[in-house]
Design a protein around this motif. Structure first.
Motif, PDB file in Angstrom:
ATOM      1  N   THR A  57       0.647  -1.103  -0.147  1.00 29.52           N
ATOM      2  CA  THR A  57       0.062  -0.028   0.096  1.00 29.52           C
ATOM      3  C   THR A  57       0.924   1.136   0.003  1.00 29.52           C
ATOM      4  O   THR A  57       2.120   1.092   0.267  1.00 29.52           O
ATOM      5  N   VAL A  58       0.187   2.472  -0.221  1.00 24.78           N
ATOM      6  CA  VAL A  58       1.051   3.829  -0.298  1.00 24.78           C
ATOM      7  C   VAL A  58       1.623   3.697   0.829  1.00 24.78           C
ATOM      8  O   VAL A  58       2.722   4.184   1.135  1.00 24.78           O
ATOM      9  N   GLU A  59       0.911   4.010   2.125  1.00 24.91           N
ATOM     10  CA  GLU A  59       1.646   4.098   3.495  1.00 24.91           C
ATOM     11  C   GLU A  59       2.587   3.066   3.707  1.00 24.91           C
ATOM     12  O   GLU A  59       3.510   3.476   4.305  1.00 24.91           O
ATOM     13  N   ASP A  60       2.538   1.857   3.281  1.00 22.63           N
ATOM     14  CA  ASP A  60       3.615   0.868   3.793  1.00 22.63           C
ATOM     15  C   ASP A  60       4.678   1.352   2.846  1.00 22.63           C
ATOM     16  O   ASP A  60       6.021   0.949   3.305  1.00 22.63           O
ATOM     17  N   ASP A  61       4.666   1.688   1.521  1.00 25.26           N
ATOM     18  CA  ASP A  61       5.899   2.022   0.956  1.00 25.26           C
ATOM     19  C   ASP A  61       6.615   3.214   1.569  1.00 25.26           C
ATOM     20  O   ASP A  61       7.778   3.129   1.613  1.00 25.26           O
ATOM     21  N   VAL A  62       5.854   4.227   1.912  1.00 28.05           N
ATOM     22  CA  VAL A  62       6.200   5.365   2.525  1.00 28.05           C
ATOM     23  C   VAL A  62       7.048   5.118   3.942  1.00 28.05           C
ATOM     24  O   VAL A  62       8.151   5.530   4.523  1.00 28.05           O
ATOM     25  N   ALA A  63       6.697   4.067   4.398  1.00 25.83           N
ATOM     26  CA  ALA A  63       7.332   3.589   5.668  1.00 25.83           C
ATOM     27  C   ALA A  63       8.590   2.933   5.765  1.00 25.83           C
ATOM     28  O   ALA A  63       9.280   2.721   6.410  1.00 25.83           O
ATOM     29  N   PHE A  64       8.775   2.253   4.385  1.00 29.14           N
ATOM     30  CA  PHE A  64       9.721   1.227   4.307  1.00 29.14           C
ATOM     31  C   PHE A  64      11.008   1.539   4.462  1.00 29.14           C
ATOM     32  O   PHE A  64      11.983   1.025   5.361  1.00 29.14           O
ATOM     33  N   GLY A  65      11.362   3.099   4.052  1.00 20.43           N
ATOM     34  CA  GLY A  65      12.730   3.655   4.365  1.00 20.43           C
ATOM     35  C   GLY A  65      12.974   3.625   5.842  1.00 20.43           C
ATOM     36  O   GLY A  65      14.122   3.570   6.332  1.00 20.43           O
ATOM     37  N   MET A  66      11.884   4.089   6.652  1.00 21.77           N
ATOM     38  CA  MET A  66      12.226   4.168   8.032  1.00 21.77           C
ATOM     39  C   MET A  66      12.193   2.858   8.711  1.00 21.77           C
ATOM     40  O   MET A  66      13.104   3.077   9.671  1.00 21.77           O
ATOM     41  N   GLU A  67      11.783   2.075   8.170  1.00 23.16           N
ATOM     42  CA  GLU A  67      11.864   0.632   9.022  1.00 23.16           C
ATOM     43  C   GLU A  67      13.238   0.151   8.696  1.00 23.16           C
ATOM     44  O   GLU A  67      13.930  -0.436   9.783  1.00 23.16           O
ATOM     45  N   ASN A  68      14.149   0.535   7.716  1.00 21.43           N
ATOM     46  CA  ASN A  68      15.194   0.038   7.482  1.00 21.43           C
ATOM     47  C   ASN A  68      16.335   0.741   8.358  1.00 21.43           C
ATOM     48  O   ASN A  68      17.495   0.490   8.748  1.00 21.43           O
ATOM     49  N   GLN A  69      15.724   2.275   8.916  1.00 19.12           N
ATOM     50  CA  GLN A  69      16.734   3.026   9.561  1.00 19.12           C
ATOM     51  C   GLN A  69      16.358   2.679  11.007  1.00 19.12           C
ATOM     52  O   GLN A  69      17.013   3.421  12.085  1.00 19.12           O
ATOM     53  N   GLY A  70      15.279   2.003  11.330  1.00 20.81           N
ATOM     54  CA  GLY A  70      14.926   1.607  12.429  1.00 20.81           C
ATOM     55  C   GLY A  70      14.284   2.540  13.569  1.00 20.81           C
ATOM     56  O   GLY A  70      14.399   2.696  14.750  1.00 20.81           O
ATOM     57  N   ILE A  71      13.769   3.501  12.800  1.00 22.43           N
ATOM     58  CA  ILE A  71      12.816   4.579  13.466  1.00 22.43           C
ATOM     59  C   ILE A  71      11.756   3.916  14.197  1.00 22.43           C
ATOM     60  O   ILE A  71      10.891   3.005  13.908  1.00 22.43           O
ATOM     61  N   PRO A  72      11.460   4.320  15.539  1.00 24.48           N
ATOM     62  CA  PRO A  72      10.377   3.943  16.293  1.00 24.48           C
ATOM     63  C   PRO A  72       9.140   3.954  15.515  1.00 24.48           C
ATOM     64  O   PRO A  72       8.602   4.739  14.962  1.00 24.48           O
ATOM     65  N   ARG A  73       8.140   2.808  15.906  1.00 26.86           N
ATOM     66  CA  ARG A  73       7.001   2.912  15.220  1.00 26.86           C
ATOM     67  C   ARG A  73       5.968   3.964  15.322  1.00 26.86           C
ATOM     68  O   ARG A  73       5.294   4.543  14.526  1.00 26.86           O
ATOM     69  N   GLU A  74       6.082   4.708  16.521  1.00 28.57           N
ATOM     70  CA  GLU A  74       5.213   5.966  16.783  1.00 28.57           C
ATOM     71  C   GLU A  74       5.559   6.973  16.119  1.00 28.57           C
ATOM     72  O   GLU A  74       4.691   7.852  15.312  1.00 28.57           O
ATOM     73  N   ASP A  75       6.814   7.134  15.852  1.00 28.59           N
ATOM     74  CA  ASP A  75       7.489   8.220  15.162  1.00 28.59           C
ATOM     75  C   ASP A  75       7.118   8.060  13.614  1.00 28.59           C
ATOM     76  O   ASP A  75       6.994   8.973  12.780  1.00 28.59           O
ATOM     77  N   MET A  76       7.426   6.651  13.301  1.00 30.25           N
ATOM     78  CA  MET A  76       7.097   6.487  11.695  1.00 30.25           C
ATOM     79  C   MET A  76       5.906   6.708  11.234  1.00 30.25           C
ATOM     80  O   MET A  76       5.511   7.349  10.450  1.00 30.25           O
ATOM     81  N   LEU A  77       4.624   6.292  12.201  1.00 29.36           N
ATOM     82  CA  LEU A  77       2.934   6.667  11.836  1.00 29.36           C
ATOM     83  C   LEU A  77       3.011   8.259  11.442  1.00 29.36           C
ATOM     84  O   LEU A  77       2.417   8.502  10.720  1.00 29.36           O
ATOM     85  N   THR A  78       3.797   8.922  12.502  1.00 31.75           N
ATOM     86  CA  THR A  78       3.584  10.371  12.413  1.00 31.75           C
ATOM     87  C   THR A  78       4.098  10.921  11.232  1.00 31.75           C
ATOM     88  O   THR A  78       3.517  11.752  10.411  1.00 31.75           O
ATOM     89  N   ARG A  79       5.325  10.474  11.072  1.00 33.89           N
ATOM     90  CA  ARG A  79       6.090  10.863   9.665  1.00 33.89           C
ATOM     91  C   ARG A  79       5.316  10.424   8.368  1.00 33.89           C
ATOM     92  O   ARG A  79       5.411  11.479   7.394  1.00 33.89           O
ATOM     93  N   VAL A  80       4.823   9.326   8.309  1.00 33.00           N
ATOM     94  CA  VAL A  80       4.103   8.915   7.183  1.00 33.00           C
ATOM     95  C   VAL A  80       2.962   9.545   6.938  1.00 33.00           C
ATOM     96  O   VAL A  80       2.604  10.156   5.775  1.00 33.00           O
TER      97      VAL A  80
END
Length: 279
Positions: free
Chosen positions: A98-121
């Motif tokens: 999905t679009v939101e999964d794709d936007v999150a992918f790079g942050m997952e690789n950098q180990g960004i915490p999930r709460e921060d990731m959701l806000t950034r997406v």
């Protein structure tokens, strides 16, 4: 102020046996907050130049500095965090379902915490006006929408620099306008530095400075007004002219006295309205 990007005497060959380097003793600097366009014919070295900035390619000679860090094995990952790249074909960048999964992918690789990731997406999708599409499959989007999602994926990583490597070349005119407007808005909101590698002269006209490449060398630089006012020279380099310059040439051929200075599309409309249509 120190430049955010500085290249000194860069030389690069894809094959040591090549007679002509892809980059030949290139030096340039880019200040924080600039929008710089690099133009040139196919094979001029502009995309190769972009790939040396974040270490996708390592030059055989010369030095690269990004954000006051020298490009070397010790600093390469810090530099890559500072530089986000948007490529020609967004389909090659999509990995999420999905679009939101794709936007999150790079942050997952950098180990960004999930709460921060959701806000950034969410923030990134809002900036590119794609929030309503966050649960859609990327493959079902238009070309312009796909590139906006690719840009969101880069913006979510909070880079200081965005490189557009022919990012609008596969889009129709409406899609190109969408993407350019999106980048302009994001640049101002985030105080980004933008480097645009492009064949699209109208895209380059949005830059604050234009660099012209030919056969691996930097042969000219200046404001869009300076570069595009030398129309015949651009044509000799295998490049197109901005639409206002084409229109001026057509009007001049019909005996109309046109301004010698470069005009943007808005400037051309104003001039036509005040100097031609009201006569």
């Amino acid at each position: 102020m120190d430049p955010i990007i500085e290249l000194k005497n860069i030389t690069f060959k894809y094959d040591p046996e090549d007679a002509r380097p892809a980059l030949n003793d290139v030096s340039l600097s880019i200040q924080k907050g600039e929008w710089v366009a690099i133009i040139g014919h196919n094979g001029s070295g502009k995309s190769t130049l972009a790939k040396t900035i974040n270490g996708l390619l390592l030059p055989q000679a010369g030095t690269v500095k990004v954000g006051n860090l020298a490009l070397n094995e010790e600093n390469i990952w810090e530099i890559r965090k500072m530089v986000g790249m948007v490529f020609q074909n967004p389909d090659n960048q999509f990995v999420g379902s999905t679009v939101e999964d794709d936007v999150a992918f790079g942050m997952e690789n950098q180990g960004i915490p999930r709460e921060d990731m959701l806000t950034r997406v969410q923030n990134a999708l809002e900036q590119v006006k794609m929030t309503d599409f966050k649960t859609r499959e990327p493959a079902r989007l238009s070309g312009g929408q796909k590139q906006r999602v690719a840009i969101a994926g880069v913006v979510a990583l909070s880079p200081e620099i965005i490189i557009l490597d022919e990012a609008t070349s596969m889009l129709d005119p409406e899609g190109r306008e969408e993407v350019i407007a999106t980048i302009q808005k994001i640049k101002e909101q985030n105080d980004l530095t933008v480097l645009s590698i492009t064949h699209d002269i109208d895209e380059a006209a949005n830059a604050s400075r234009v660099l012209v490449m030919r056969e691996g060398q930097l042969i000219d630089e200046g404001t869009p007004e300076k570069i595009f006012s030398a129309g015949p020279k651009l044509i000799e380099l295998g490049l197109d002219l901005p639409f206002p310059e084409k229109l001026k040439a057509a009007l001049k051929a019909r005996g109309v006295d046109v301004p010698a200075t470069y005009l943007t599309e808005e400037g051309m409309v104003d001039w036509l309205w005040t100097s031609v249509l009201k006569k």
